[in-house]
Design a protein around this motif. Structure first.
Motif, PDB file in Angstrom:
ATOM      1  N   HIS A 134      -0.902   4.371  -0.155  1.00  0.00           N
ATOM      2  CA  HIS A 134      -0.585   5.428   1.554  1.00  0.00           C
ATOM      3  C   HIS A 134      -0.698   3.826   1.504  1.00  0.00           C
ATOM      4  CE1 HIS A 134      -0.180   8.949   0.321  1.00  0.00           C
ATOM      5  NE2 HIS A 134      -1.514   9.201  -0.393  1.00  0.00           N
ATOM      6  N   GLY A 137      -2.472   1.766   5.900  1.00  0.00           N
ATOM      7  CA  GLY A 137      -2.605   3.474   6.559  1.00  0.00           C
ATOM      8  C   GLY A 137      -1.672   4.076   6.957  1.00  0.00           C
ATOM      9  N   ASN A 138      -0.607   4.302   6.560  1.00  0.00           N
ATOM     10  CA  ASN A 138       0.560   4.702   6.280  1.00  0.00           C
ATOM     11  C   ASN A 138       0.550   5.938   5.470  1.00  0.00           C
ATOM     12  OD1 ASN A 138       3.119   6.289   7.580  1.00  0.00           O
ATOM     13  ND2 ASN A 138       4.397   4.536   6.818  1.00  0.00           N
ATOM     14  N   VAL A 139       1.226   7.726   5.587  1.00  0.00           N
ATOM     15  CA  VAL A 139       1.248   7.718   4.499  1.00  0.00           C
ATOM     16  C   VAL A 139       2.939   9.061   4.082  1.00  0.00           C
ATOM     17  CG1 VAL A 139      -0.286  10.500   3.388  1.00  0.00           C
ATOM     18  CG2 VAL A 139      -0.971   8.821   5.923  1.00  0.00           C
ATOM     19  N   THR A 160      -5.360   5.944  -2.289  1.00  0.00           N
ATOM     20  CA  THR A 160      -6.315   5.796  -0.544  1.00  0.00           C
ATOM     21  C   THR A 160      -6.410   5.069  -0.571  1.00  0.00           C
ATOM     22  OG1 THR A 160      -5.762   8.099  -1.372  1.00  0.00           O
ATOM     23  CG2 THR A 160      -6.070   8.012   0.920  1.00  0.00           C
ATOM     24  N   ALA A 163      -5.684   3.802   3.732  1.00  0.00           N
ATOM     25  CA  ALA A 163      -5.753   5.322   4.063  1.00  0.00           C
ATOM     26  C   ALA A 163      -6.593   6.222   4.128  1.00  0.00           C
ATOM     27  CB  ALA A 163      -3.836   5.892   3.950  1.00  0.00           C
ATOM     28  N   ALA A 166      -5.998   8.809   7.087  1.00  0.00           N
ATOM     29  CA  ALA A 166      -4.934   8.932   7.710  1.00  0.00           C
ATOM     30  C   ALA A 166      -4.568  10.939   7.801  1.00  0.00           C
ATOM     31  CB  ALA A 166      -4.037   7.738   7.250  1.00  0.00           C
ATOM     32  N   SER A 252     -10.465   4.103  13.905  1.00  0.00           N
ATOM     33  CA  SER A 252      -9.564   4.688  13.219  1.00  0.00           C
ATOM     34  C   SER A 252      -8.856   4.826  14.529  1.00  0.00           C
ATOM     35  CB  SER A 252      -8.719   5.863  12.621  1.00  0.00           C
ATOM     36  OG  SER A 252     -10.140   5.490  11.692  1.00  0.00           O
ATOM     37  N   PRO A 282      -1.244   7.915  11.070  1.00  0.00           N
ATOM     38  CA  PRO A 282      -1.258   6.930  10.823  1.00  0.00           C
ATOM     39  C   PRO A 282      -2.427   5.830  11.044  1.00  0.00           C
ATOM     40  CG  PRO A 282      -0.529   6.142  12.853  1.00  0.00           C
ATOM     41  CD  PRO A 282      -0.382   7.300  12.281  1.00  0.00           C
ATOM     42  N   HIS A 285      -4.147   0.244   8.426  1.00  0.00           N
ATOM     43  CA  HIS A 285      -5.011  -0.167   7.970  1.00  0.00           C
ATOM     44  C   HIS A 285      -4.406  -2.441   8.002  1.00  0.00           C
ATOM     45  CE1 HIS A 285      -7.140  -3.192   5.241  1.00  0.00           C
ATOM     46  NE2 HIS A 285      -6.711  -2.989   4.288  1.00  0.00           N
TER      47      HIS A 285
END
Ligand code: PLP
Length: 369
Positions: A134, A137-139, A160, A163, A166, A252, A282, A285
Motif C-alpha cells: 500500500h 499511504g494509498n491502498v 502496510t 499505510a 488507511a 492522519s 488514504p 505517507h
C-alpha cells in the motif's frame, strides 16, 4: 536554515508530545526491563485493538515482519511470491530471506500500486503468495485481489509499512489478507525512535507461531522447540509507540488536509499526482508528483532548502543486489516510467499552508510537464 522545509519534520512532532515521550522512556529505564517486559506486548494488543480485528505480534522492524509473516504462513524454498518492483527493497528482500523467489509485477500507471491485472500476469503453478504494498499511504484494490487469492488458494500478505490506518471500504488496510506487516521506522506515519515493526494475522494460531519465531522459538526461558530468530521489539520503542498511537488518527487527518491543499494547487496545472483508489481513505505517507525533468526540479528544490526526495529511483528488479537472479529482464513499463518521473514533496502532519505554498511555487518554477 529557519526557512528550510524538510521532507518530514520529526522535531515538530516530538515538540508536541515531549513530556509524554520522556515519561514513557523514563518508565522503561526505571524498570530496567529493556526487552521482554510488558511494553511490547501491551503495544501489540493496543495496536490490534485499534485495527479492530486479528492478532498482532511486535517485532524488530518492517523487514523482519515480512520475513516472519512469510515463514509463519509456510512460504519457503521452491515457492514464488508476487511482489511489486515499485516499492522499497525490503518487500523483495524478505522473500529472499525465506528462500522463496520474488516475481516482480508491474503497477498501475495512475495509482502506482500493484493491481489484479498485474498480479494475474505473473501467476504460475509455483505461485504461493502475493505481497501487495500500500505505497504512499494509498491502498491497493483489496476486494478484487482478496477474492482472486481466495479463489486460487494463494496467500495474501499486505505490506502496510506506509499505510497505517488507511481505509479500504471502511476497514483498515492490513486487516484483509492472511497476514500484514507494519514498519515503525522513525519516518513512517507511526514512527518509533529507532527500528520497530509489527505483524498482523487473522489467525490466533499463526500469531502464536510468529511470536515464537520472533523470540528464538522459545517455549520456556531456555527451552526452544523450533529454530527462531531474535527479531523482538525493544521496550523503549514500544513505550514510544504506545504514546504515539493515541495521536495517529489525528496525524492522519492532518496529512489528508495537507495533501488536499497540494492537490488543490496542482489540479489546475496538469502535473500528474498519484490517483487514490476508489473506496480508499488514504493516509498520505508521501505526496508524490510527476514531471518530465525530475532531477532538475529536485536540484532546484534542494537549492531552496526544500527536502524533496525520490521514492524510489531504481526499481527493485533492477537493483544490483538482484543481478545474479536474472530478474532484470522482466518488462515493467509502468514501473520504469513512474520511477523516472516521480518526486516526493514535503509532507508531515504539522506542515503549514505557507510551507505548502512555498514548495508548490518553487516546484512550478522548475518543473516541466
Ligand atoms: C519502510 C518499508 C519497509 C521496511 O521497513 P523497515 O522497518 O525499515 O525494515 C518495507 N516495506 C515498505 C513498503 C516500506 O516502506
Amino acid at each position: 536554515m529557519t526557512n528550510s522545509i524538510p521532507l518530514i519534520d520529526l522535531k515538530a512532532q516530538y515538540e508536541s508530545i515531549k513530556p509524554e515521550i520522556s515519561d514513557a522512556i523514563l518508565r522503561v529505564i526505571d524498570s530496567c526491563a529493556f526487552i521482554q517486559g510488558e511494553e511490547a506486548k501491551q503495544f501489540a494488543d493496543s495496536f490490534a485493538c485499534e485495527l479492530g480485528s486479528g492478532h498482532v505480534v511486535a517485532c524488530s522492524n518492517g523487514t523482519s515482519a515480512l520475513s516472519i509473516a512469510l515463514e509463519t504462513l509456510g512460504v519457503g524454498a521452491g515457492d514464488e511470491v508476487v511482489v511489486p518492483s515499485h516499492t522499497f527493497i525490503a518487500t523483495a528482500e524478505a522473500v529472499m530471506h525465506v528462500n522463496a523467489k520474488p516475481v516482480f509485477a508491474d503497477v498501475d500507471r495512475d495509482t502506482a500500486l500493484i493491481g489484479l491485472n498485474q498480479i494475474k500476469a505473473t501467476i504460475t503453478e509455483k505461485t504461493k503468495a502475493v505481497v501487495v504494498v500500500h505505497l504512499y499511504g494509498n491502498v491497493c484494490e483489496l476486494k478484487e485481489i482478496e477474492a482472486f487469492c481466495k479463489e486460487r488458494g494463494l496467500l495474501l500478505i499486505e505490506d502496510t509499512a506506509q499505510a497505517h490506518f488507511a481505509k479500504y471500504d471502511g476497514r483498515y488496510a492490513g486487516t484483509f489478507g492472511d497476514a500484514s506487516t507494519f514498519s515503525f521506522y522513525p519516518g513512517k506515519n507511526l514512527g518509533a525512535y529507532g527500528d520497530a515493526g509489527a505483524i498482523w494475522f487473522s489467525s490466533k494460531a499463526k500469531a502464536d507461531l510468529a511470536a515464537k519465531l520472533v523470540d528464538h522459538g522459545r517455549k520456556e526461558k531456555y527451552s526452544h522447540d523450533i529454530v527462531g530468530y531474535n527479531h523482538r521489539m525493544d521496550e523503549i520503542q514500544a513505550a514510544v509507540l504506545s504514546v504515539k498511537l493515541k495521536y495517529i488518527h489525528q496525524w492522519s487527518e492532518q496529512r489528508r488536509i495537507a495533501a488536499q491543499k497540494y492537490n488543490h494547487l496542482f489540479s489546475e496545472t496538469g502535473f500528474r499526482t498519484i490517483k487514490i483508489n476508489e473506496s480508499v481513505e488514504p493516509v498520505y505517507h508521501l505526496f508524490v508528483v510527476e514531471c518530465s525533468n525530475r532531477d532538475e526540479v529536485l536540484a532546484h528544490l534542494k537549492s531552496k532548502s526544500i527536502g524533496a526526495a525520490i521514492h524510489y529511483p531504481i526499481p527493485v528488479h533492477r537493483q544490483e543486489a538482484f543481478a545474479n537472479y536474472k530478474m532484470a529482464q522482466v518488462q515493467l513499463p509502468n514501473t520504469e516510467e513512474i520511477c523516472s518521473r516521480i518526486l516526493s514533496l514535503p509532507l508531515f502532519p504539522e506542515i503549514t499552508d505557507k510551507q505548502i505554498r512555498i514548495v508548490y511555487d518553487h516546484f512550478c518554477e522548475a518543473a516541466k510537464l
